[in-house]
Scaffold this active site. Structure first.
Site, short mmCIF file in Angstrom:
data_model
loop_
_atom_site.label_atom_id
_atom_site.label_comp_id
_atom_site.label_asym_id
_atom_site.label_seq_id
_atom_site.Cartn_x
_atom_site.Cartn_y
_atom_site.Cartn_z
N LYS A 277 0.83 -1.19 0.00
CA LYS A 277 0.00 0.00 0.00
C LYS A 277 0.87 1.25 0.00
O LYS A 277 2.01 1.22 0.46
CB LYS A 277 -0.88 0.02 1.26
CG LYS A 277 -1.98 -1.01 1.30
CD LYS A 277 -2.76 -0.90 2.60
CE LYS A 277 -3.88 -1.92 2.67
NZ LYS A 277 -4.97 -1.62 1.73
N ARG A 351 -10.67 -11.37 1.31
CA ARG A 351 -11.52 -12.41 0.72
C ARG A 351 -10.81 -13.77 0.73
O ARG A 351 -11.47 -14.81 0.75
CB ARG A 351 -11.92 -12.01 -0.70
CG ARG A 351 -10.78 -11.91 -1.68
CD ARG A 351 -11.10 -11.03 -2.88
NE ARG A 351 -11.13 -9.62 -2.50
CZ ARG A 351 -11.42 -8.64 -3.36
NH1 ARG A 351 -11.70 -8.92 -4.64
NH2 ARG A 351 -11.44 -7.38 -2.95
#
Length: 492
Positions: A277, A351
């Site tokens: 990130k 996920r």
């Protein structure tokens, strides 16, 4: 510490409280409690309204000292705005403003007469519960990692009485349990990742189970997850020095009934992995475990309420870090379900842990399966910070969750999860890719999870926008605890 709630029995003018909280509308209309105090004090409130000192504007506040003719030491007058526009959201906002003022005053307790205010479509029990929860939320203070200080002079606000009849005590009892669950979720979310890692969450769950009858806790270690074939979850975890934990909490209050199963994403820190990130704002990624924190908080509240149902809470606790052993873009992981997953971005890790947790959850034969996760920035773009994203193929379940959100003022908004979107997850190298491109990112993330919940009554809550407040001083909110506890209460 949770604020203590009780019912007030005295009238507004005879209650010898350190502070009485009453409301005034913008059109100079006094509520019944304000009118009684005004009459007993010789028109003190009306004089201040006439002079312009009290405006009645929504969520304005004015503290009055030393009024004659009444027993209260102070009166806190809260502006209710226009009477014709007063609704549930404005009621909550006024309760929050009252709590903000009260915690800044040198007192430990107060009496609020705001639950006597008319709120269209809401009964006294609802008003008491919202007032209590809003007060507890507004007076919460994070202190865990500050240097301990001597308590300042004066008293710390710790208890509030609300005007209501004896039959409404159950509403305050509910509020106390829900407040404890929300605080549990907020505290876990606010703790730094060097403290709140997977082992810490597991220890907190085990401690709660040890302290409460009817609660059990099992923690699956890496070796057990390997035996189960949780290659997707373990792939995310392999770059971290902190080993993953799959935490299973159980409350058995419903006999032989099939359980409600809650699954929470618990990424205790998310660097993005190899798909690192950007630096600015990365400190907020300690909040990436707020889905798990919210499910833990919901479980805490439900078990304290001793709800007559069976509940299983599964917390997938993992840290997503980049090192020489971290998983990579283009890796193919084999999930517990057997489906293979091409990793296109290691920052779509939530996920990947949830799919194995959802597969594991099905061994409990759930009557309903719900997951919560700070899953996608796309959901924040779509809905902002006000509503959680809700996705489900079960219309009845979706409507029940939306209704619970509206009742608790912890609202969600339903997004489609049509099969039309599934093609975005096509892969040339595995059964499914872990991202579907920039379009409809929140929806394709849910579509990914849907592949692991076929045949289940399943709903997904994306709380990426609602689980914490933005900014360097932003705190965890405790959502979606109010929504999910209301949903479970409705099932009882």
């Amino acid at each position: 510490m949770t604020i203590q709630f009780s019912l007030a029995s005295a009238t507004p003018e005879t209650d010898a409280t350190p502070c009485a909280v009453v409301g005034v509308y913008e059109d100079k209309m006094l509520t019944s409690a304000a009118a009684r105090i005004d009459e007993a004090s010789g028109g003190a409130i009306k004089r201040l309204i006439d002079s312009g000192d009290i405006s009645g504007k929504l969520a304005s506040s004015h503290v009055l000292f030393g009024l004659g003719g009444i027993a209260a030491a102070r009166v806190l007058v809260i502006g209710l705005g226009e009477q014709k526009k007063f609704d549930s959201a404005r009621f909550q906002r006024c309760c929050a403003e009252a709590a903000r003022v009260l915690k800044g005053l040198p007192l430990s307790t107060a009496t609020s007469f705001l639950p006597q205010v008319e709120v269209p479509g809401r009964d006294l029990s609802w008003k008491l519960r919202i007032a209590a929860l809003t007060t507890d939320h507004a007076t919460y203070k994070y202190t865990a990692t500050f240097k301990s200080k001597e308590k300042p002079r004066g008293e710390s606000f710790s208890a509030i009485a609300f005007a209501g009849d004896a039959g409404a005590q159950s509403a305050l009892d509910q509020a106390g349990a829900i407040a404890a669950g929300i605080r549990q979720a907020r505290e876990l979310g606010n703790l730094p990742p060097n403290i709140c890692n997977p082992a810490y969450i597991a220890a907190q769950a085990q401690q709660f189970a040890e302290q409460h009858d009817g609660v059990s806790c099992e923690v699956l270690e890496r070796e057990q997850m390997q035996e189960l074939g949780m290659g997707s979850l373990l792939g995310v975890a392999q770059g971290s020095a902190n080993p993953p934990k799959l935490i299973v909490l159980r409350w058995n209050g419903g006999g032989d009934a099939r359980p409600y199963v809650l699954v929470g994403k618990g990424i205790t820190f998310d660097t993005g992995g190899i798909s690192l990130k950007p630096g600015p704002g990365m400190e907020e990624m300690k909040f990436d475990m707020c889905g798990a924190a919210g499910m833990f908080g919901t479980f805490v509240a439900a078990s304290l309420l001793k709800l007559p149902l069976n509940l299983v809470c599964i917390l997938a606790a993992v840290e997503n870090m980049p090192d020489g052993n971290a998983y990579r873009p283009s890796d193919v992981l084999t999930s517990m379900s057997g489906l293979t997953i091409e990793v296109l971005n290691t920052d779509a890790e939530g996920r990947l842990i949830l799919c194995d947790a959802l597969t594991y959850a099905q061994r409990f034969n759930p009557q309903v399966l719900i997951d919560a996760a700070t899953l996608t920035g796309a959901c924040v773009i779509a809905l902002g910070k006000h509503a959680s994203g809700l996705m489900s193929k079960d219309d009845e379940l979706a409507e029940q969750l939306l209704a619970a959100g509206n009742a608790s003022l912890d609202r969600a908004w339903r997004l489609p999860i049509w099969d039309d979107y599934q093609s975005q997850l096509d892969s040339g190298f595995a059964d499914v890719a872990n991202i579907g491109g920039k379009n409809a990112g929140a929806i394709t993330a849910a579509c990914f999870l849907a592949r692991f919940t076929e045949g289940q009554r399943w709903a997904h809550l994306d709380v990426a926008g609602t689980a914490w407040d933005e900014g360097r001083k932003g705190l965890a909110t405790g959502r979606p605890v109010p929504l999910l506890v209301q949903y479970l209460l409705d099932r009882c």
